[in-house]
Design an enzyme around this catalytic site. Sequence first.
Site, PDB file in Angstrom:
ATOM      1  N   HIS A   1       0.781  -1.236   0.000  1.00  0.00           N
ATOM      2  CA  HIS A   1       0.000   0.000   0.000  1.00  0.00           C
ATOM      3  C   HIS A   1       0.819   1.296   0.000  1.00  0.00           C
ATOM      4  O   HIS A   1       0.287   2.364  -0.291  1.00  0.00           O
ATOM      5  CB  HIS A   1      -0.910  -0.011   1.234  1.00  0.00           C
ATOM      6  CG  HIS A   1      -2.172   0.755   1.081  1.00  0.00           C
ATOM      7  ND1 HIS A   1      -2.288   1.851   0.249  1.00  0.00           N
ATOM      8  CD2 HIS A   1      -3.390   0.605   1.646  1.00  0.00           C
ATOM      9  CE1 HIS A   1      -3.515   2.326   0.330  1.00  0.00           C
ATOM     10  NE2 HIS A   1      -4.205   1.591   1.163  1.00  0.00           N
TER      11      HIS A   1
ATOM     12  N   LYS B   1     -25.866   1.395  -8.276  1.00  0.00           N
ATOM     13  CA  LYS B   1     -25.899   2.855  -8.120  1.00  0.00           C
ATOM     14  C   LYS B   1     -27.079   3.457  -8.870  1.00  0.00           C
ATOM     15  O   LYS B   1     -27.410   4.624  -8.684  1.00  0.00           O
ATOM     16  CB  LYS B   1     -24.566   3.473  -8.537  1.00  0.00           C
ATOM     17  CG  LYS B   1     -24.093   3.135  -9.923  1.00  0.00           C
ATOM     18  CD  LYS B   1     -22.675   3.658 -10.156  1.00  0.00           C
ATOM     19  CE  LYS B   1     -22.158   3.201 -11.503  1.00  0.00           C
ATOM     20  NZ  LYS B   1     -20.755   3.522 -11.714  1.00  0.00           N
TER      21      LYS B   1
ATOM     22  N   PRO C   1     -24.654   7.808  -4.739  1.00  0.00           N
ATOM     23  CA  PRO C   1     -24.588   6.381  -4.386  1.00  0.00           C
ATOM     24  C   PRO C   1     -23.640   6.112  -3.217  1.00  0.00           C
ATOM     25  O   PRO C   1     -23.946   5.325  -2.329  1.00  0.00           O
ATOM     26  CB  PRO C   1     -24.092   5.715  -5.671  1.00  0.00           C
ATOM     27  CG  PRO C   1     -24.547   6.633  -6.768  1.00  0.00           C
ATOM     28  CD  PRO C   1     -24.426   8.023  -6.188  1.00  0.00           C
ATOM     29  N   ASP C   2     -22.487   6.786  -3.211  1.00  0.00           N
ATOM     30  CA  ASP C   2     -21.529   6.565  -2.128  1.00  0.00           C
ATOM     31  C   ASP C   2     -22.124   6.961  -0.779  1.00  0.00           C
ATOM     32  O   ASP C   2     -22.036   6.214   0.199  1.00  0.00           O
ATOM     33  CB  ASP C   2     -20.241   7.357  -2.388  1.00  0.00           C
ATOM     34  CG  ASP C   2     -19.245   7.180  -1.257  1.00  0.00           C
ATOM     35  OD1 ASP C   2     -18.791   6.043  -1.046  1.00  0.00           O
ATOM     36  OD2 ASP C   2     -18.949   8.162  -0.549  1.00  0.00           O
TER      37      ASP C   2
ATOM     38  N   SER D   1     -12.091   6.799   3.017  1.00  0.00           N
ATOM     39  CA  SER D   1     -10.982   7.477   2.346  1.00  0.00           C
ATOM     40  C   SER D   1     -11.491   8.512   1.351  1.00  0.00           C
ATOM     41  O   SER D   1     -12.407   8.230   0.581  1.00  0.00           O
ATOM     42  CB  SER D   1     -10.131   6.466   1.583  1.00  0.00           C
ATOM     43  OG  SER D   1      -9.629   5.514   2.462  1.00  0.00           O
TER      44      SER D   1
ATOM     45  N   THR E   1      -4.529  10.835   0.741  1.00  0.00           N
ATOM     46  CA  THR E   1      -5.920  10.753   1.218  1.00  0.00           C
ATOM     47  C   THR E   1      -6.152  11.622   2.445  1.00  0.00           C
ATOM     48  O   THR E   1      -5.214  11.983   3.155  1.00  0.00           O
ATOM     49  CB  THR E   1      -6.285   9.312   1.648  1.00  0.00           C
ATOM     50  OG1 THR E   1      -5.421   8.920   2.716  1.00  0.00           O
ATOM     51  CG2 THR E   1      -6.170   8.337   0.497  1.00  0.00           C
TER      52      THR E   1
ATOM     53  N   ARG F   1     -22.414  13.971   1.563  1.00  0.00           N
ATOM     54  CA  ARG F   1     -21.946  14.483   0.272  1.00  0.00           C
ATOM     55  C   ARG F   1     -21.160  15.784   0.479  1.00  0.00           C
ATOM     56  O   ARG F   1     -20.099  16.007  -0.122  1.00  0.00           O
ATOM     57  CB  ARG F   1     -23.176  14.719  -0.616  1.00  0.00           C
ATOM     58  CG  ARG F   1     -22.928  15.214  -2.018  1.00  0.00           C
ATOM     59  CD  ARG F   1     -22.280  14.175  -2.885  1.00  0.00           C
ATOM     60  NE  ARG F   1     -20.977  14.668  -3.334  1.00  0.00           N
ATOM     61  CZ  ARG F   1     -20.090  13.943  -3.980  1.00  0.00           C
ATOM     62  NH1 ARG F   1     -20.327  12.692  -4.252  1.00  0.00           N
ATOM     63  NH2 ARG F   1     -18.943  14.450  -4.346  1.00  0.00           N
TER      64      ARG F   1
ATOM     65  N   GLN G   1     -14.672   3.285  -0.834  1.00  0.00           N
ATOM     66  CA  GLN G   1     -15.318   2.998  -2.117  1.00  0.00           C
ATOM     67  C   GLN G   1     -14.212   2.921  -3.164  1.00  0.00           C
ATOM     68  O   GLN G   1     -13.452   3.870  -3.324  1.00  0.00           O
ATOM     69  CB  GLN G   1     -16.296   4.116  -2.488  1.00  0.00           C
ATOM     70  CG  GLN G   1     -16.806   3.963  -3.921  1.00  0.00           C
ATOM     71  CD  GLN G   1     -17.753   5.062  -4.365  1.00  0.00           C
ATOM     72  OE1 GLN G   1     -18.919   4.848  -4.517  1.00  0.00           O
ATOM     73  NE2 GLN G   1     -17.225   6.252  -4.571  1.00  0.00           N
TER      74      GLN G   1
END
EC number: 2.3.1.137
Length: 626
Positions: free
Chosen positions: A343, A419, A429-430, A454, A465, A504, A555
């Site tokens: 990572h 979605k 959708p997230d 993230s 991030t 959002r 996501q």
Amino acid sequence: MLAFAARTVVKPLGFLKPFSLMKASSRFKAHQDALPRLPVPPLQQSLDHYLKALQPIVSEEEWAHTKQLVDEFQASGGVGERLQKGLERRARKTENWLSEWWLKTAYLQYRQPVVIYSSPGVMLPKQDFVDLQGQLRFAAKLIEGVLDFKVMIDNETLPVEYLGGKPLCMNQYYQILSSCRVPGPKQDTVSNFSKTKKPPTHITVVHNYQFFELDVYHSDGTPLTADQIFVQLEKIWNSSLQTNKEPVGILTSNHRNSWAKAYNTLIKDKVNRDSVRSIQKSIFTVCLDATMPRVSEDVYRSHVAGQMLHGGGSRLNSGNRWFDKTLQFIVAEDGSCGLVYEHAAAEGPPIVTLLDYVIEYTKKPELVRSPLVPLPMPKKLRFNITPEIKSDIEKAKQNLSIMIQDLDITVMVFHHFGKDFPKSEKLSPDAFIQMALQLAYYRIYGQACATYESASLRMFHLGRTDTIRSASMDSLTFVKAMDDSSVTEHQKVELLRKAVQAHRGYTDRAIRGEAFDRHLLGLKLQAIEDLVSMPDIFMDTSYAIAMHFHLSTSQVPAKTDCVMFFGPVVPDGYGVCYNPMEAHINFSLSAYNSCAETNAARLAHYLEKALLDMRALLQSHPRAKL
């Protein structure tokens, strides 16, 4: 800790006009130099957001105590102001005030094994081959596809990705090939060989715990074709049939300090050192795995997730890995395939973009059979195993076995909608999925918890991030109301919409560099650098609760029908990753068996119910069509 990315719209390089006149080598640099620098948010703004984020997860008494500490910290002329000025100075002097600190604290100084705790795995769609021929043909085509993608990296012609009309930092793509993590006693390093005078021209192939150096370019610099690679893979397979070899690769799965010690023992021997260097320098690794034991179809996905994440143990495929290698593609004889990646170099989205490209490439038919020219035998990498190294391997096997037995992982395909449904309701959708997770968690535990999602900072030069905190007062109000019979359906709909919009909004702030998590980390690291005593707000119970992420989520959207997964970041938490497709959603959920309170399958069950209940709620109250 993977990167959230809204589906990035890929548009060609073209926002800086003079590119056609530039040499390719300056193209990437010009793009990178044009990106804005990561800002240091205003101190008061971050502290206000911090206090707000604490409300749903700490008691009123704890919150009041923290409020006092925050007020002291940000007092005029106080320690907060001094640290903030230090951060602002650092931001002026560096390309990105956070990136080096983040690389060190999140990855290189992290001492837990990379396996499960840090390196994510990806499960790709099951391929339709079921034999050795099919396995090697697919692996050959996959290798050819990665080399084709590499051309765009080498020529710096990768299409720049955009998010909300803004160009993104493309640096991570230049870190994932020809790179490898190297263990150190207190801190690891990452070596990248792609920009050396003689960039590597070989990949590493592993079969039956035996490592091979496979040159994938001819002497004139052209890559081998899939047919030619296939012939080479057959040679490798035929010369590694013995199954009694020591699984040297399993050493890389150990605790980083133990591995660093074993590494120094291992590379004292010149033969071993040369073999290790070959693996570290290789462009990437391909693991030709033995078939896992047969299981029923519903358990199959979770088994393959384990195979991709950790190899299934020393008796199966865990010795068929070099876990420090940035990219390891895994292909098994039964058609299961995927990858595991280290990572430190990159977040999920660049890896998935590469995967999308390669999977599309593997579907292309071979138009012309390429001539079978004589090719040199791939070089077998030898290891001299002393009793001390054998003992290190045994210890690593035992530790890995305990870790694997402790991991509880479930892969769920949610078939009822994708979605498409939230979009039809004009909802993100997230954010919709995150609220379903909040509802599922609340229904199990009766409280909210610190939740990490993230957020990509790639709008900024060298951005990695930040954290979207999904648990808010808006989400808590909604989840409490959802099962409260005294609240009307209409009110529940309003609360759901409000919670989704709040999430959002947080996401938008985070990707613009205005979230508070990395800012607070920066202030803390600045205090350490300035050798001042640690400010009280970082020694506070609320801070510990806020940083103990019971839900660590990401996501990672892809065009390919795949899913990524990783272990929880705390012993009593969950790791949740999802890929929302148009008409279904792929989820992975992980927990630890050693924690009696957590259970991945139970969370998956509650998550499915939460998603269905939220859909039913919205469908029972259709939006007024304007």
